[in-house]
Enzyme design. Structure first.
Site, short mmCIF file in Angstrom:
data_model
loop_
_atom_site.label_atom_id
_atom_site.label_comp_id
_atom_site.label_asym_id
_atom_site.label_seq_id
_atom_site.Cartn_x
_atom_site.Cartn_y
_atom_site.Cartn_z
N SER A 4 30.65 54.08 39.87
CA SER A 4 29.65 54.93 40.06
C SER A 4 28.72 54.30 40.97
CB SER A 4 29.11 55.25 38.62
OG SER A 4 28.24 56.40 38.50
N HIS A 43 34.63 61.28 35.05
CA HIS A 43 34.11 60.18 35.49
C HIS A 43 34.19 59.03 34.54
CE1 HIS A 43 30.89 58.63 38.19
NE2 HIS A 43 30.19 58.17 37.26
#
Length: 347
Positions: free
Chosen positions: A184, A327
């Site tokens: 991320s 994610h």
């Protein structure tokens, strides 16, 4: 594959690596502080029988001495006890300092023959607009930056470089096979650290999305406008001028991948991570291919189609996989990273 978009992207061909880095730093990430005069490590604790005796876990305090002051932060070093030769290593920037951690399946990594140097990003400086704490407090004594001085991503990348400084002094490590991993916002950090430090063997970006691996033009999910509104402190202030003028960018994120040449770079995407936009992460690999080839490298070896979950493209210096799911930095991602490195070694 959006070939119309690819055809109108600014391209880095004809630019030197230093010119690519110059535009990325002046317009997006900001210029980092200079390297320290000295990096030293003090062992604070050691667990000799970690992972049922398969590994040693050490907590180190890394001190960086520079003209702007001394800065110390903790780094964890985990390495396999059974080894016949220097071992490859991952420098992992993570959100927590837990070992094991949900983003760090350490026993599997150790079993694969790899060591890990690991640090928590907030031990370097906080993930907010406060530039008076940690490393930021040393670099910006009054908490103020110029428009081209780096934000927090640059400071975390600087710390990763200092971990690499230490790694190069550790005899049990294979100094030519030290890679950096981040997820991320820390995937953005890993790509920047890899671009700025050619000692890294590979920079692994996991779901780094906007202002990381993903092409910004026509991007779905998170955009420059959205990311700079919420996280302006990650970047230099100059980046804000493109928030509503993406087409005015003199570059796009494939420049960041290209800046990792001549060493390897790897982008991992998740099929349901629409905020990061896996399609545009993949397009960035495709767009960076020509620059790698201009350096005499294989570049990105891939089929002429969009990827599907389960795809792994690992034959070139640009690697990629797309897994199912959202994610997250998963065991599957780590397994692909190790598969890619082993393939590069002919294993």
């Amino acid at each position: 594959m959006n070939k119309n978009l690819l055809n109108r992207l600014p391209m880095p061909e004809g630019m030197s690596k230093s010119e690519i880095i110059q535009v990325l730093l002046s317009e997006e990430y900001g210029f980092l502080p200079g390297p320290p005069e000295k990096v030293s490590a003090k062992e604070e604790s050691a667990e000799e029988q970690f992972c049922a005796g398969k590994a040693v876990l050490k907590k180190l305090l890394l001190t960086c001495r520079a003209e702007y002051g001394d800065f110390t932060f903790p780094v964890y070093f985990i390495y396999p006890t059974k080894r016949e030769k220097p071992v490859p290593c991952f420098v992992h920037i993570n959100f927590r300092d837990l070992i094991p951690d949900r983003y760090l399946p350490i026993e599997e990594i150790i079993d694969s023959g790899y060591a890990v140097l690991y640090f928590c990003y907030q031990d370097v400086t906080s993930d907010d607009g406060d530039f008076t704490n940690g490393l930021a407090g040393l670099i910006y004594p009054e908490g103020k930056r110029t428009k081209t001085q780096c934000g927090k991503i640059g400071l975390w990348a600087w710390a990763a470089g200092r971990v690499m400084d230490h790694a190069m002094t550790v005899p049990i490590l294979n100094h030519g096979k030290i890679s950096i991993v981040g997820h991320s916002r820390l995937g953005k950090t890993a790509l920047l650290a890899g671009a700025l430090d050619e000692r890294f063997y590979c920079a692994f970006s996991n779901d780094s999305g906007c202002s990381g691996a993903a092409i910004s033009r026509e991007k779905r999910g998170e955009t420059i406008q959205r990311i700079f509104q919420v996280f302006p402190y990650w970047f230099c202030e100059n980046y804000g001028k493109y928030a509503e003028n993406v087409e005015e960018l003199p570059f796009d994120q494939h420049f960041l991948l290209a800046a990792n040449a001549p060493h390897r770079v790897y982008v991992a995407s998740a099929s349901e991570d629409s905020w990061a936009d896996p399609e545009h992460e993949y397009l960035s690999c495709v767009a960076a291919d020509q620059y790698y080839k201009s350096c005499g490298l294989k570049g990105f070896v891939h089929p002429d189609r969009d990827p599907v979950p389960g795809d792994f493209f690992g034959e070139g210096e640009i690697g990629y996989h797309l897994r199912a799911g959202t994610h997250y930095l998963s065991r599957e991602d780590w397994q692909r990273y190790i598969q890619y490195l082993n393939l590069a070694d002919g294993n």
